[in-house]
Design a protein around this motif. Sequence first.
Motif, PDB file in Angstrom:
ATOM      1  N   SER A   1      -7.447 -10.738   2.850  1.00 23.36           N
ATOM      2  CA  SER A   1      -8.250 -10.334   1.939  1.00 23.36           C
ATOM      3  C   SER A   1      -7.766 -10.373   0.456  1.00 23.36           C
TER       4      SER A   1
ATOM      5  N   LYS B   1     -10.445   9.157  10.824  1.00 22.37           N
ATOM      6  CA  LYS B   1     -10.067   9.995   9.632  1.00 22.37           C
ATOM      7  C   LYS B   1      -8.824  10.914  10.282  1.00 22.37           C
ATOM      8  N   PHE B   2      -8.765  11.148  11.378  1.00 27.38           N
ATOM      9  CA  PHE B   2      -7.720  12.319  11.847  1.00 27.38           C
ATOM     10  C   PHE B   2      -6.303  11.766  11.682  1.00 27.38           C
TER      11      PHE B   2
ATOM     12  N   PHE C   1       0.942  -1.200   0.032  1.00 23.86           N
ATOM     13  CA  PHE C   1       0.198  -0.076  -0.241  1.00 23.86           C
ATOM     14  C   PHE C   1       0.804   1.079   0.054  1.00 23.86           C
TER      15      PHE C   1
ATOM     16  N   LYS D   1      -2.663   9.081   8.787  1.00 24.44           N
ATOM     17  CA  LYS D   1      -4.109   8.713   9.240  1.00 24.44           C
ATOM     18  C   LYS D   1      -4.025   7.665  10.081  1.00 24.44           C
TER      19      LYS D   1
ATOM     20  N   HIS E   1     -16.029 -11.770   8.561  1.00 23.77           N
ATOM     21  CA  HIS E   1     -15.147 -10.990   8.512  1.00 23.77           C
ATOM     22  C   HIS E   1     -15.043 -10.185  10.330  1.00 23.77           C
TER      23      HIS E   1
ATOM     24  N   ALA F   1      -6.348   5.708  10.968  1.00 22.75           N
ATOM     25  CA  ALA F   1      -7.044   4.132  10.258  1.00 22.75           C
ATOM     26  C   ALA F   1      -5.990   3.352   9.785  1.00 22.75           C
TER      27      ALA F   1
ATOM     28  N   ASP G   1      -0.135  -7.837  -5.959  1.00 24.76           N
ATOM     29  CA  ASP G   1       0.776  -6.867  -6.727  1.00 24.76           C
ATOM     30  C   ASP G   1       1.435  -8.216  -7.690  1.00 24.76           C
TER      31      ASP G   1
ATOM     32  N   LEU H   1     -11.061   7.197  19.349  1.00 26.52           N
ATOM     33  CA  LEU H   1     -10.254   7.822  18.192  1.00 26.52           C
ATOM     34  C   LEU H   1     -11.017   8.225  17.132  1.00 26.52           C
ATOM     35  N   VAL H   2     -10.723   9.364  16.262  1.00 27.74           N
ATOM     36  CA  VAL H   2     -11.322   9.489  15.039  1.00 27.74           C
ATOM     37  C   VAL H   2     -10.395   9.008  13.811  1.00 27.74           C
TER      38      VAL H   2
ATOM     39  N   HIS I   1     -14.631   4.081  17.715  1.00 31.91           N
ATOM     40  CA  HIS I   1     -15.808   5.104  17.605  1.00 31.91           C
ATOM     41  C   HIS I   1     -15.710   6.118  18.447  1.00 31.91           C
ATOM     42  N   VAL I   2     -15.113   5.734  19.539  1.00 38.79           N
ATOM     43  CA  VAL I   2     -15.142   6.596  20.915  1.00 38.79           C
ATOM     44  C   VAL I   2     -13.735   7.080  21.137  1.00 38.79           C
TER      45      VAL I   2
ATOM     46  N   PHE J   1     -10.715  -9.149  -1.938  1.00 41.41           N
ATOM     47  CA  PHE J   1     -10.872  -7.733  -1.642  1.00 41.41           C
ATOM     48  C   PHE J   1      -9.772  -6.862  -2.187  1.00 41.41           C
ATOM     49  N   TYR J   2      -8.608  -7.581  -2.077  1.00 43.43           N
ATOM     50  CA  TYR J   2      -7.438  -6.774  -2.727  1.00 43.43           C
ATOM     51  C   TYR J   2      -6.958  -7.849  -3.709  1.00 43.43           C
TER      52      TYR J   2
END
Lengths: 377, 511
Positions: B49, B353-354, B15, B402, B86, B404, B58, B350-351, B347-348, B54-55
């Motif tokens: 995955s 996307k930050f 990635f 990020k 999953h 995530a 390479d 951490l954010v 969900h609580v 899913f992926y």
Amino acid sequence: MSTPYAKLPGWVEYGLIPLINLAVAFLVAGLVVLLVGENPLEAAYHLINGAFGRGEYLGFTLYYATTFIFTGLAVAVAFHAGLFNIGGEGQAYVGGIGVALACLWLDQTMPWFVVFPLAILGSAFFGAAWAFLPGWLQAKRGSHIVITTIMFNFIASSLMVYLLTRVLKPLGSMAPQTRTFAEGGQLPKLDWLLAIFGLNVGTAPFNVSFLLALVAAFCVWLLIWRTKLGYEMRTMGHSPSAARYAGMSESRITVITMMISGGLAGMMALNPIMGEQARMQLDFVQGAGFVGIAVALMGRSHPAGIIPAAVLFGMLYQGGAEISFEMPSISRDMIVIIQGLVILFAGALENMFRPAITRLFTMQSRRAAVVTQTKGA
Amino acid sequence: MDNIAIELRGIDKSFGPVHANKNINLKVRKGTIHGIIGENGAGKSTLMSILYGFYQADSGEILVDGKPVAIRDPNAAIAAGIGMVHQHFMLVENFTVLENIMLGAEDSQILNKGIAKARVELKRLEREYALEVDPDAVIEELPVGLQQRVEILKALYRRADILILDEPTGVLTPAEADHLFRVLEQLKSQGKTVILITHKLREIMAITDEVSVMRRGEMVATRTTAETSVEELAELMVGRRVLLRVEKGEAKPGEVKLAVEGLTVKDGRGVTMVDNVSFNLRAGEIVGIAGVAGNGQSELLEAISGIRRAVSGSVLLNGKPIDVTGRADPSELRDRGLAHVPEDRHHVGLVLKFEECENAILGYHHDKRYLNGVFLDVDAIRKDAEKRIGEYDIRPPNPRLKTANFSGGNQQKIVLAREMERGPDVLIIGQPTRGVDVGAIEFIHKRIIEMRDQGKAVLLVSVELDEIRALSDRILVMFAGRVVGERDPDATEGELGLLMAGVEGRKEAAE
Ligand SMILES: Nc1ncnc2c1ncn2[C@@H]1O[C@H](COP(=O)(O)OP(=O)(O)OP(=O)(O)O)[C@@H](O)[C@H]1O
Ligand SMILES: [Mg+2]
């Protein structure tokens, strides 16, 4: 598996992909033009020439862009806090009251640079006030902001009809509009700015509120990414449960965000009222509030994306008008179709070409990696 | 010759700059349960995955039953007989069990015919594998254990011969996990092949036939389970010896830091979740709250930390009341020395996307050292984050990445670093090591003990009984919202188990 797509370099993400989306939108639009039996290349020529071909055309394009920057920023700010403000139209409309009041009060006695700051404050105040109620209703009563802002668009429309036919209309006039402002209520044009590039602005109403729009864009960037409030807004936008955990007040942020959003939408009124017509007319917003949604979507809610997106829509407005003038069989509605296609491809179908581009790109970067490896060995 | 169900040859996947899988070779024998272990971020989920489409790898090849197959998407994987359960379920919440199982595998356009057939087939599968669920129950009303069962049924309904499970026990109660393992044994005896990813080495030892170890994107070893040990596996995973036992000295409890009295909490529907709970937490001690998930522990933590309103009761923090029934505010409590590591980091806590550094100030964003007036002091925030990344060995060491894109264990370290770093008087921690690898568990446990030894009061909630017993100085057992007993950490597992099941508790309360 939160991000199904690999990360791409910035220039691909923010440059190449939007451009490809745009190109496809224009291609499909070209097919539509072909369908009505016209030459798409000719239409494209009129679109681009009509938007940029002369100083005057460019002036009109940027005049429209100014309006869309304000409404686009308004939608974007709310969006960062997870709020979908569809009320930009109404907030801009009501914001006009603030502009009109400042002008009617001082235009005959004060120069524009005294009236302008007051008009800015007035427009922001009235726009914010119109957004406050939906914000407050969501925060305290749980009424969904999408519904309430739409309703407030209708209320704003009725309210303004009332004001412009009864209260703000000069005695004896038939038209639903205020009196024409004197010198002090008119913004100077930015003819000197275009003159730097050797262009003549002509009759185009390209005026100083464009500069204000750029300042507003910078301030929005500061607000969202560099202030504590912006941090709280983004936290709430991404994860309300994390915001609660962090001790942020959802209702406070909702109300403040909506007021900032409404204030920005309200400031849009400066451009047509003080910058062009020198009076407030019925329906002066003309759908700019809704275009703002598309602009924010296309600009990814980032000021650096919103400005080019606003210019693009300015171009579609100005160049589109030129097409229907030069090619009568292409009507105004056709232009709306083309705008719709741009929204469709650049906004809604934004990810359509991403997987293919990602694949291309990872393949290419791997080849590059192999090359450097063998070189190194 | 062994019969190979799946063979991976030279699988490679990146990635961007992250090389998640490096030239992976793996053989999974038919009719076995094959474990895959590895540190957080080792590349296990990525590899699975790829196997499930899913992926795209390479480079490299996938062979099913000795024949090369191209797995372009999950449909191709299903066609090749591969099914996957999953980590985060992929069920339609407001559909029934039957509808979910049929979804995408409808035989004809006319649903009614298909439904009748599916119902018969489902009944047969349920009987064959002891996987009972009510086909007409709506998914969102089922407990997670049953939802997982639906995922398994879904794969079997599509005639999967090879079943991949990615950390299936992370969300299960011990009893549910036991049941899952019986189901897996049953599948194996029917000739199905199972690939199991887990961080719990005990589960690997108990159920797998073979186990493969991944480290930093590479497949470093494959062992026959019967011939290896937990210690060897841990060492293979981390690359060094791991302390699997927690070492801690005597607790020296001091004054009461947190006093909970008659706390009662109801959920949104008015069901009592915490029922008249009282206890004291002292400086320099760790109190563990044991219990099967869903017995009020989450609500208890939320009420104490000011996220959820209590109906009645009182809580004193450092001798001063927290307004738990009224306007308790998490940020005010932080200022008063209460830190909270929430159970649900995604969900609580951490954010996702930050950027990492933005999460490093979540909840502490009022702190003067991060602010210039109303503006964020971005330099100070990043410097601070960098320091913390060093201290807590958060990888990759990039405060602008990020969140995530960090692996589970490293995300947990981000939260712990944030909450522990300011030396709070009281630390409440929910599920500190959920989904976290052995190396990180060792580290996190060490930090928690350190906090205690510095005289902090620690309240620990975990569904891992081992963890509770290893860390706590006192154990409270919760059942149906009530504290049904208090035990020493040397209480036997059986004794705690009975309390957790509400058996002993009822007797004790009656006496
Ligand atoms: N979509 C993605 N984009 C970028 N990086 C990714 C992506 N998915 C995974 N990674 C990175 O690839 C590496 C391997 O991740 P993977 O999820 O496979 O690890 P894992 O072994 O399953 O870890 P865990 O035990 O925490 O679940 C990690 O460094 C992760 O950050
Ligand atoms: Mg994983």
